[in-house]
Every structure is written in C-alpha cells, then in structure tokens.
Write a protein that holds these residues in place. Sequence first.
Motif, PDB file in Angstrom:
ATOM      1  N   ASN A  52       0.823  -1.209   0.000  1.00 49.43           N
ATOM      2  CA  ASN A  52       0.000   0.000   0.000  1.00 49.43           C
ATOM      3  C   ASN A  52       0.859   1.261   0.000  1.00 49.43           C
ATOM      4  N   LEU A  53       1.973   1.217   0.745  1.00 52.22           N
ATOM      5  CA  LEU A  53       2.866   2.368   0.775  1.00 52.22           C
ATOM      6  C   LEU A  53       3.467   2.625  -0.599  1.00 52.22           C
ATOM      7  N   LEU A  54       3.867   1.533  -1.270  1.00 51.09           N
ATOM      8  CA  LEU A  54       4.419   1.682  -2.617  1.00 51.09           C
ATOM      9  C   LEU A  54       3.370   2.249  -3.576  1.00 51.09           C
ATOM     10  N   ASN A  55       2.143   1.761  -3.478  1.00 54.41           N
ATOM     11  CA  ASN A  55       1.070   2.282  -4.332  1.00 54.41           C
ATOM     12  C   ASN A  55       0.774   3.754  -4.038  1.00 54.41           C
ATOM     13  N   ASN A  56       0.762   4.095  -2.753  1.00 52.88           N
ATOM     14  CA  ASN A  56       0.504   5.495  -2.393  1.00 52.88           C
ATOM     15  C   ASN A  56       1.606   6.413  -2.914  1.00 52.88           C
ATOM     16  N   THR A  57       2.851   5.926  -2.845  1.00 54.49           N
ATOM     17  CA  THR A  57       3.967   6.727  -3.352  1.00 54.49           C
ATOM     18  C   THR A  57       3.844   6.944  -4.852  1.00 54.49           C
ATOM     19  N   MET A  58       3.507   5.886  -5.577  1.00 58.36           N
ATOM     20  CA  MET A  58       3.326   6.019  -7.020  1.00 58.36           C
ATOM     21  C   MET A  58       2.146   6.938  -7.350  1.00 58.36           C
ATOM     22  N   ASN A  59       1.059   6.828  -6.589  1.00 60.55           N
ATOM     23  CA  ASN A  59      -0.098   7.699  -6.820  1.00 60.55           C
ATOM     24  C   ASN A  59       0.256   9.163  -6.574  1.00 60.55           C
ATOM     25  N   GLU A  60       1.068   9.402  -5.538  1.00 61.15           N
ATOM     26  CA  GLU A  60       1.468  10.780  -5.253  1.00 61.15           C
ATOM     27  C   GLU A  60       2.338  11.333  -6.374  1.00 61.15           C
ATOM     28  N   MET A  61       3.236  10.508  -6.902  1.00 61.07           N
ATOM     29  CA  MET A  61       4.079  10.950  -8.024  1.00 61.07           C
ATOM     30  C   MET A  61       3.225  11.250  -9.261  1.00 61.07           C
ATOM     31  N   LEU A  62       2.261  10.363  -9.536  1.00 60.85           N
ATOM     32  CA  LEU A  62       1.387  10.591 -10.689  1.00 60.85           C
ATOM     33  C   LEU A  62       0.539  11.845 -10.505  1.00 60.85           C
ATOM     34  N   ARG A  63       0.110  12.085  -9.265  1.00 58.07           N
ATOM     35  CA  ARG A  63      -0.686  13.296  -9.005  1.00 58.07           C
ATOM     36  C   ARG A  63       0.135  14.552  -9.281  1.00 58.07           C
ATOM     37  N   LYS A  64       1.395  14.538  -8.855  1.00 57.59           N
ATOM     38  CA  LYS A  64       2.244  15.702  -9.085  1.00 57.59           C
ATOM     39  C   LYS A  64       2.521  15.896 -10.578  1.00 57.59           C
ATOM     40  N   LEU A  65       2.764  14.790 -11.284  1.00 59.35           N
ATOM     41  CA  LEU A  65       2.989  14.904 -12.726  1.00 59.35           C
ATOM     42  C   LEU A  65       1.747  15.421 -13.443  1.00 59.35           C
ATOM     43  N   THR A  66       0.581  14.953 -13.000  1.00 62.31           N
ATOM     44  CA  THR A  66      -0.668  15.434 -13.602  1.00 62.31           C
ATOM     45  C   THR A  66      -0.863  16.921 -13.345  1.00 62.31           C
ATOM     46  N   LEU A  67      -0.524  17.354 -12.137  1.00 58.40           N
ATOM     47  CA  LEU A  67      -0.641  18.779 -11.797  1.00 58.40           C
ATOM     48  C   LEU A  67       0.272  19.622 -12.683  1.00 58.40           C
ATOM     49  N   ILE A  68       1.484  19.128 -12.903  1.00 56.79           N
ATOM     50  CA  ILE A  68       2.413  19.860 -13.776  1.00 56.79           C
ATOM     51  C   ILE A  68       1.871  19.942 -15.201  1.00 56.79           C
TER      52      ILE A  68
ATOM     53  N   LEU B 146      -0.107  33.688 -14.906  1.00 58.64           N
ATOM     54  CA  LEU B 146      -1.184  32.761 -15.240  1.00 58.64           C
ATOM     55  C   LEU B 146      -0.929  31.380 -14.649  1.00 58.64           C
ATOM     56  N   ALA B 147       0.340  30.892 -14.706  1.00 54.25           N
ATOM     57  CA  ALA B 147       0.674  29.588 -14.120  1.00 54.25           C
ATOM     58  C   ALA B 147       0.442  29.596 -12.613  1.00 54.25           C
ATOM     59  N   GLY B 148       0.842  30.703 -11.950  1.00 54.75           N
ATOM     60  CA  GLY B 148       0.630  30.784 -10.504  1.00 54.75           C
ATOM     61  C   GLY B 148      -0.841  30.764 -10.142  1.00 54.75           C
ATOM     62  N   LEU B 149      -1.655  31.483 -10.892  1.00 57.03           N
ATOM     63  CA  LEU B 149      -3.090  31.491 -10.613  1.00 57.03           C
ATOM     64  C   LEU B 149      -3.713  30.115 -10.822  1.00 57.03           C
ATOM     65  N   MET B 150      -3.294  29.419 -11.880  1.00 56.55           N
ATOM     66  CA  MET B 150      -3.824  28.079 -12.134  1.00 56.55           C
ATOM     67  C   MET B 150      -3.399  27.103 -11.035  1.00 56.55           C
TER      68      MET B 150
ATOM     69  N   LEU C  81       7.459  41.023 -20.796  1.00 54.83           N
ATOM     70  CA  LEU C  81       6.084  41.147 -20.317  1.00 54.83           C
ATOM     71  C   LEU C  81       5.266  39.904 -20.645  1.00 54.83           C
ATOM     72  N   PHE C  82       5.530  39.329 -21.826  1.00 56.69           N
ATOM     73  CA  PHE C  82       4.814  38.108 -22.211  1.00 56.69           C
ATOM     74  C   PHE C  82       5.168  36.944 -21.269  1.00 56.69           C
ATOM     75  N   VAL C  83       6.467  36.797 -20.954  1.00 56.83           N
ATOM     76  CA  VAL C  83       6.901  35.727 -20.025  1.00 56.83           C
ATOM     77  C   VAL C  83       6.322  35.965 -18.640  1.00 56.83           C
ATOM     78  N   LEU C  84       6.295  37.256 -18.210  1.00 61.89           N
ATOM     79  CA  LEU C  84       5.722  37.565 -16.891  1.00 61.89           C
ATOM     80  C   LEU C  84       4.240  37.225 -16.853  1.00 61.89           C
ATOM     81  N   ALA C  85       3.539  37.477 -17.931  1.00 61.34           N
ATOM     82  CA  ALA C  85       2.111  37.135 -17.977  1.00 61.34           C
ATOM     83  C   ALA C  85       1.909  35.625 -17.893  1.00 61.34           C
ATOM     84  N   LEU C  86       2.778  34.865 -18.557  1.00 58.95           N
ATOM     85  CA  LEU C  86       2.692  33.403 -18.470  1.00 58.95           C
ATOM     86  C   LEU C  86       2.935  32.920 -17.032  1.00 58.95           C
ATOM     87  N   ALA C  87       3.922  33.511 -16.347  1.00 56.02           N
ATOM     88  CA  ALA C  87       4.221  33.122 -14.966  1.00 56.02           C
ATOM     89  C   ALA C  87       3.053  33.418 -14.031  1.00 56.02           C
TER      90      ALA C  87
END
Length: 314
Positions: A236-252, A294-298, A286-292
């Motif tokens: 279960n610990l191994l599965n939870n660790t993998m799920n947490e990694m997948l969650r972070k990758l999905t968030l990215i 927007l990423a922070g808000l998301m 300014l374009f890069v700052l707008a992207l940053a």
Amino acid sequence: MRQSYRLIDGTLRPCTDEAAPLQLCIAPEAEELEWLRQRYGLDAHALASALDPDEVARIEFRTGSLFLIWKRPENYSGDERFAFEVSSFGMLLDERQLVLISHADSLLEGLAGRHDLQQPLDVLLAILLGNIHHYEGHLKVIKLVARELQQRFNQSLHNRHLLQMFGLSESLVYYLNAIHGNGAVLARLRGQGERLGFAPASLELLDDLIIENEQCIKQAEIYSSVLAGLMEARGNLLNNTMNEMLRKLTLINVVFLPLNLIAGIGGMSEFSMMTAAVPWWVAYPLFVLALAVLAGLMLLALRRLVAARTAPPG
C-alpha cells in the motif's frame, strides 16, 4: 549409498554390518531400492514417498514395525530469493533396526555428540527433536531477514525487496503445512506408544516433542501473520507513493499545457507584428511575466480545489 551404524556406549559408530541397528540409505539407486523391498518389505509407493519432497507427513503401523514420512527443513542456501525449502524422508522402525531413507546425508549431523542413544527408538526420537530445533532456527533467521528487508524497503521502496518478502511469506506457508503434518504424526505416534511397548522415558520424550512442535507452530503462525501484514502495508505504501508521483505529474501537465499553447501562439510572427510599436526587450519579458502569473493562478486554483475535496465533512 548405504551406511550402517552400531550403538556403542550410547553413541553411533559406523560399521559395515547389514544387521546393525541403524541403516541409512542416501539417494538409493535401483539396487539399493530392491534391497529395501526384499529385506524390509517396503513397496514401491512407500519408497517413492520417502524420496518425494512434496509428500505429506504421515505414519503407518505395520505388524511389528512402523513406517513414517517426516517433513524436514532444507539447509538455507542464502540466495537472492530468500526461499526456505522443505523435503521429506522416511523411517522404518522395528524392534531391532531403524532404517532411514533420504535424499540428504545430513540426518545424523545433530547426533554426533550424543551419548544417550541406547536403542533404535532413541535415534528416531533424537532425529525428530533435531528437526524441530532446525525449524526453530530457520524461523529465527526468517525473522531477522524480514527485519532487514523492511529496512531496505524503507530506504529504497524497490519492488525487488517486496518480491523477497513474498518469498519469505511463501516459505512460511510451506513451513506451517509441514510442521502441522509433523504434529499429526507425533500425536498418532504418542497415542500408539503404549501399545507398541515404548518405555516411559520414550513416552515422556514424545510428550516433549509434541509440546515443542506446538510452540514451533505458534511461532511460525505469528511470523506468517506479521509478515503478511507487513507485505500488505508495504504494498500500500508503494502504491501510495506512485499515486502521489502521478498526481504531481498530472498537476504539472495541467498547469503547463495551456501555457504551452499560449507560448506557441506567442512564438509565431503575429506576436511580433502585434507588438511592432513596442521594443522587443519590453514585449517579450512582459509576455513571459504574464505566463508566470497565469501559471501561478492556475496552480493556486488547483490546490484550493484539491484541498476542498480532501477536507473532512462538517
């Protein structure tokens, strides 16, 4: 190979007499199997059972003799699978002789220093007691190996360690089955002991063997239960660790997918055309700052959404 032993002053002494009280047949070949059939009346099934590692422990009472199959632990080899094997050997006991039939030549190793072997029955009981102690020693090793694997798993969370735990758990199941079968043999032998004319000292030793075997069963059951729970928790610990990694990758991915789209559009010539009146060293930062931004808000919105779903009710 056949070996003969005499009982002299309570100890075993090798000899070449076929009438000696102890006869040891190690991995008997066709000629020796025929000798066992003719001399002791053992049929092909009994001989095959004595040499079959998967044979179930049992005892048969015959006229003037008894024949039993006993499960013994194999010597641990220390391989990467961490597998502890069991095998079988046969014993034929009558009033004059004890015949041992086995694939291994280590049945008498624990009897070298004993000086209380007066009759073939004493040798039989001493062998059974030595095998029970052998099981207890292996159970201690299994406990130590399981603890070491737990530490390795905590450090690396590697699947190989989980598979090794599974090998230990499988070995404990086989051990439990073998020890339970041996316990049934001991109980039946004790029940028929008085009828067979066993001495009071031999009957007391049989009672001790039954108690030790029961303790060995309890110990194996505890280790098996603990190891099974440990495997489930680690899985279960191994599965939870993998799920947490997948969650972070999905968030990215969720954050950067729209940013990639906007950056792709902004990287085309239309952006330069739309910002022709603005210097490039101002427009692109300014374009890069707008992207940053927007990423922070998301990212903030996604974290609040996850927190709202995982919050306890009420």
